[in-house]
Design a protein around this motif. Structure first.
Motif, PDB file in Angstrom:
ATOM      1  N   UNK A 126      24.827   8.209  22.756  1.00 52.68           N
ATOM      2  CA  UNK A 126      23.518   7.598  22.993  1.00 52.68           C
ATOM      3  C   UNK A 126      23.638   6.594  24.139  1.00 52.68           C
ATOM      4  N   UNK A 127      22.965   6.885  25.243  1.00 56.60           N
ATOM      5  CA  UNK A 127      23.021   6.037  26.436  1.00 56.60           C
ATOM      6  C   UNK A 127      21.647   5.404  26.617  1.00 56.60           C
ATOM      7  N   UNK A 128      21.608   4.078  26.694  1.00 60.32           N
ATOM      8  CA  UNK A 128      20.335   3.359  26.728  1.00 60.32           C
ATOM      9  C   UNK A 128      20.230   2.461  27.952  1.00 60.32           C
ATOM     10  N   UNK A 129      19.006   2.266  28.421  1.00 60.90           N
ATOM     11  CA  UNK A 129      18.744   1.297  29.477  1.00 60.90           C
ATOM     12  C   UNK A 129      18.931  -0.112  28.912  1.00 60.90           C
ATOM     13  N   UNK A 130      19.395  -1.057  29.740  1.00 59.21           N
ATOM     14  CA  UNK A 130      19.691  -2.403  29.233  1.00 59.21           C
ATOM     15  C   UNK A 130      18.490  -3.142  28.658  1.00 59.21           C
ATOM     16  N   UNK A 131      17.266  -2.779  29.073  1.00 54.60           N
ATOM     17  CA  UNK A 131      16.084  -3.487  28.577  1.00 54.60           C
ATOM     18  C   UNK A 131      15.384  -2.742  27.432  1.00 54.60           C
ATOM     19  N   UNK A 132      16.024  -1.720  26.884  1.00 55.36           N
ATOM     20  CA  UNK A 132      15.447  -0.994  25.753  1.00 55.36           C
ATOM     21  C   UNK A 132      15.353  -1.914  24.537  1.00 55.36           C
ATOM     22  N   UNK A 176      24.825   1.317  17.277  1.00 56.06           N
ATOM     23  CA  UNK A 176      23.671   2.206  17.393  1.00 56.06           C
ATOM     24  C   UNK A 176      23.678   2.947  18.732  1.00 56.06           C
ATOM     25  N   UNK A 177      24.235   2.318  19.753  1.00 58.72           N
ATOM     26  CA  UNK A 177      24.238   2.845  21.122  1.00 58.72           C
ATOM     27  C   UNK A 177      25.682   2.956  21.602  1.00 58.72           C
ATOM     28  N   UNK A 178      25.969   4.015  22.363  1.00 58.14           N
ATOM     29  CA  UNK A 178      27.314   4.239  22.891  1.00 58.14           C
ATOM     30  C   UNK A 178      27.605   3.340  24.081  1.00 58.14           C
ATOM     31  N   UNK A 179      26.686   3.349  25.056  1.00 57.61           N
ATOM     32  CA  UNK A 179      26.837   2.508  26.240  1.00 57.61           C
ATOM     33  C   UNK A 179      25.493   2.337  26.921  1.00 57.61           C
ATOM     34  N   UNK A 180      25.451   1.405  27.880  1.00 58.41           N
ATOM     35  CA  UNK A 180      24.226   1.088  28.602  1.00 58.41           C
ATOM     36  C   UNK A 180      24.319   1.591  30.035  1.00 58.41           C
TER      37      UNK A 180
END
Length: 257
Positions: free
Chosen positions: A123-129, A178-182
């Motif tokens: 799971x790759x997320x934007x830093x402002x998610x 919850x998230x792998x990396x940003x």
């Protein structure tokens, strides 16, 4: 109106939620579309899946207005998809696919959207998610396979967030698991990883996913035996031989599906 699109190229299946005007909120039609996509992918030759949402938000959770009318009649007891019910399948189904699934997340991942994301292997997320296990706000619990998929999340953090329904940041999400990396470009980063995975032997990648899934709840004896069985099935097979040759010759592998 279609609730998602699915395209496949170079071994990578891209699944995108396409209800951007409603922040990709989940209504009955999206439940159907997600289950259909999972069913299609189960028997496909795709080597990796990238799951994303159009627009500024990955998924804001349930469309409460559209779901409320039928809520009292929902059958949650029937296991319609293996060990899962229909509601759980839209998240659990990604984990049960034979190939890896990468979620690219931006904007919001609330409630059901956060659980769909949890079904991905990476799971790759934007830093402002922004994230929330939102169900307590509505007097409910996360029941789309969230608790089964969050077993690698810190237990005390999971409890606090599930009890309070508070919003939390991408940094918190990553620290808790919850998230792998940003990434500033989560979809671009997901595609880079997907191409790297698709370039490996699909036999080995699928075996690794089976072992990773087994490791979630099996005992050491079972895991050790499964490692040996998976390795024995790979050794000397055409794709394994090709992986060695490609590595020795410093070229891309030419693998068969």
């Amino acid at each position: 109106m279609a609730r998602l699109t699915m395209t496949t190229a170079d071994g990578i299946a891209e699944v995108r939620l396409t209800r951007g005007d409603k922040m990709n909120a989940i209504d009955p039609a999206m439940f159907d579309a997600l289950i259909d996509a999972i069913d299609t992918l189960r028997n496909s030759s795709a080597r990796c899946v990238v799951l994303s949402g159009e627009g500024r938000t990955f998924c804001a959770g349930l469309d409460m207005a559209s779901m409320a009318a039928g809520a009292a009649d929902m059958d949650l007891a029937t296991r319609s998809h293996g060990i899962a019910n229909r509601v759980q399948q839209v998240a659990w189904g990604w984990r049960m696919l034979p190939m890896p699934v990468i979620a690219a997340v931006q904007g919001l991942a609330f409630g059901g959207g956060m659980q769909i994301m949890a079904g991905a292997d990476v799971r790759i997320a934007a830093p402002d998610t922004r994230f929330s296990i939102l169900e307590a706000k509505w007097g409910l619990v996360a029941d789309m396979a969230g608790f089964a998929l969050w077993r690698d999340v810190r237990g005390d953090v999971l409890r606090e967030l599930a009890f309070s329904a508070r919003e939390f940041t991408a940094d918190e999400a990553m620290r808790a698991g919850f998230v792998t990396r940003l990434s500033d470009d989560p979809h671009g980063a997901a595609m880079v990883l997907a191409r790297a995975i698709a370039a490996r032997s699909p036999d080995a990648v699928r075996a690794a996913k089976r072992l990773a899934n087994l490791a979630d709840d099996a005992d050491a004896t079972t895991i050790l035996a499964a490692e040996s069985a998976e390795q024995q099935a790979l050794l000397g097979r055409p794709n394994q031989v090709e992986a060695v040759r490609a590595g020795m010759e410093r070229r891309a592998g030419n693998f068969s599906d």
